[in-house]
Motif scaffolding. Structure first.
Motif, PDB file in Angstrom:
ATOM      1  N   PHE A 183       4.021 -13.474   3.064  1.00  0.00           N
ATOM      2  CA  PHE A 183       3.797 -14.155   1.787  1.00  0.00           C
ATOM      3  C   PHE A 183       3.477 -15.622   2.003  1.00  0.00           C
ATOM      4  N   LYS A 184       2.641 -16.178   1.139  1.00  0.00           N
ATOM      5  CA  LYS A 184       2.535 -17.624   1.025  1.00  0.00           C
ATOM      6  C   LYS A 184       3.690 -18.050   0.136  1.00  0.00           C
ATOM      7  N   LEU A 185       4.220 -19.218   0.377  1.00  0.00           N
ATOM      8  CA  LEU A 185       5.380 -19.681  -0.381  1.00  0.00           C
ATOM      9  C   LEU A 185       5.121 -19.655  -1.876  1.00  0.00           C
ATOM     10  N   SER A 186       3.921 -20.023  -2.294  1.00  0.00           N
ATOM     11  CA  SER A 186       3.602 -20.078  -3.724  1.00  0.00           C
ATOM     12  C   SER A 186       3.480 -18.687  -4.351  1.00  0.00           C
ATOM     13  N   GLU A 187       3.400 -17.635  -3.548  1.00  0.00           N
ATOM     14  CA  GLU A 187       3.267 -16.269  -4.065  1.00  0.00           C
ATOM     15  C   GLU A 187       4.613 -15.605  -4.342  1.00  0.00           C
ATOM     16  N   ILE A 188       5.677 -16.131  -3.772  1.00  0.00           N
ATOM     17  CA  ILE A 188       6.984 -15.485  -3.881  1.00  0.00           C
ATOM     18  C   ILE A 188       7.537 -15.654  -5.294  1.00  0.00           C
ATOM     19  N   GLN A 189       7.991 -14.533  -5.850  1.00  0.00           N
ATOM     20  CA  GLN A 189       8.550 -14.514  -7.198  1.00  0.00           C
ATOM     21  C   GLN A 189       9.951 -13.918  -7.154  1.00  0.00           C
ATOM     22  N   LYS A 190      10.631 -13.979  -8.295  1.00  0.00           N
ATOM     23  CA  LYS A 190      11.984 -13.428  -8.384  1.00  0.00           C
ATOM     24  C   LYS A 190      12.030 -11.976  -7.938  1.00  0.00           C
ATOM     25  N   VAL A 191      11.041 -11.201  -8.340  1.00  0.00           N
ATOM     26  CA  VAL A 191      11.040  -9.778  -8.025  1.00  0.00           C
ATOM     27  C   VAL A 191      11.025  -9.550  -6.515  1.00  0.00           C
ATOM     28  N   HIS A 192      10.373 -10.435  -5.765  1.00  0.00           N
ATOM     29  CA  HIS A 192      10.341 -10.292  -4.309  1.00  0.00           C
ATOM     30  C   HIS A 192      11.730 -10.516  -3.715  1.00  0.00           C
ATOM     31  N   LEU A 193      12.447 -11.521  -4.226  1.00  0.00           N
ATOM     32  CA  LEU A 193      13.793 -11.778  -3.731  1.00  0.00           C
ATOM     33  C   LEU A 193      14.724 -10.630  -4.101  1.00  0.00           C
ATOM     34  N   ARG A 194      14.583 -10.115  -5.308  1.00  0.00           N
ATOM     35  CA  ARG A 194      15.407  -8.962  -5.703  1.00  0.00           C
ATOM     36  C   ARG A 194      15.096  -7.750  -4.831  1.00  0.00           C
ATOM     37  N   ASN A 195      13.810  -7.523  -4.539  1.00  0.00           N
ATOM     38  CA  ASN A 195      13.427  -6.412  -3.659  1.00  0.00           C
ATOM     39  C   ASN A 195      13.996  -6.599  -2.257  1.00  0.00           C
ATOM     40  N   TYR A 196      14.006  -7.830  -1.790  1.00  0.00           N
ATOM     41  CA  TYR A 196      14.582  -8.132  -0.479  1.00  0.00           C
ATOM     42  C   TYR A 196      16.061  -7.758  -0.454  1.00  0.00           C
ATOM     43  N   ILE A 197      16.794  -8.174  -1.478  1.00  0.00           N
ATOM     44  CA  ILE A 197      18.230  -7.870  -1.548  1.00  0.00           C
ATOM     45  C   ILE A 197      18.450  -6.364  -1.566  1.00  0.00           C
ATOM     46  N   THR A 198      17.678  -5.662  -2.380  1.00  0.00           N
ATOM     47  CA  THR A 198      17.806  -4.204  -2.461  1.00  0.00           C
ATOM     48  C   THR A 198      17.502  -3.544  -1.122  1.00  0.00           C
ATOM     49  N   GLU A 199      16.438  -3.986  -0.477  1.00  0.00           N
ATOM     50  CA  GLU A 199      16.053  -3.404   0.813  1.00  0.00           C
ATOM     51  C   GLU A 199      17.125  -3.647   1.874  1.00  0.00           C
ATOM     52  N   MET A 200      17.714  -4.815   1.869  1.00  0.00           N
ATOM     53  CA  MET A 200      18.770  -5.111   2.838  1.00  0.00           C
ATOM     54  C   MET A 200      20.005  -4.251   2.583  1.00  0.00           C
ATOM     55  N   GLN A 201      20.342  -4.050   1.313  1.00  0.00           N
ATOM     56  CA  GLN A 201      21.501  -3.213   0.982  1.00  0.00           C
ATOM     57  C   GLN A 201      21.245  -1.763   1.379  1.00  0.00           C
ATOM     58  N   GLU A 202      20.028  -1.281   1.140  1.00  0.00           N
ATOM     59  CA  GLU A 202      19.691   0.090   1.514  1.00  0.00           C
ATOM     60  C   GLU A 202      19.700   0.278   3.023  1.00  0.00           C
ATOM     61  N   ALA A 203      19.418  -0.787   3.758  1.00  0.00           N
ATOM     62  CA  ALA A 203      19.432  -0.729   5.220  1.00  0.00           C
ATOM     63  C   ALA A 203      20.852  -0.918   5.768  1.00  0.00           C
ATOM     64  N   LYS A 204      21.822  -0.991   4.877  1.00  0.00           N
ATOM     65  CA  LYS A 204      23.235  -1.133   5.239  1.00  0.00           C
ATOM     66  C   LYS A 204      23.542  -2.435   5.972  1.00  0.00           C
TER      67      LYS A 204
END
Length: 87
Positions: free
Chosen positions: A19-40
């Motif tokens: 990602f470019k810094l200006s492209e990152i949105q809330k949904v990306h951070l939420r997806n990151y958190i979800t993906e990390m939790q799913e990866a245990k």
């Protein structure tokens, strides 16, 4: 306990590196958190990485590099202590 550089290298770069810094949105951070939790990934490491990410975003906002202060409102997951393991 991991160092900042290790957290960025092991957790943040693999997800946000394309990602470019200006492209990152809330949904990306939420997806990151979800993906990390799913990866245990432990809640401690998820929260640490999100805190570091928010610190970087906050500095970019303060330096007028981007206007992404809304991403700072994303909440981190609550820490759940591990169940005790008895013999």
């Amino acid at each position: 306990i991991r160092r900042y550089g290790d957290i960025v290298k092991d957790f943040l770069n693999p997800f946000f590196g394309s990602f470019k810094l200006s492209e990152i949105q809330k949904v990306h951070l939420r997806n990151y958190i979800t993906e990390m939790q799913e990866a245990k990934v432990s809640t401690y490491n998820v929260n640490s990485s999100v805190t570091i990410f928010k610190m970087m975003i906050k500095q970019a906002v303060e330096d007028d590099y981007v206007n992404m202060s809304n991403i700072l409102t994303v909440r981190t997951p609550k820490h759940r202590p591990k169940d005790p393991r008895f013999w």
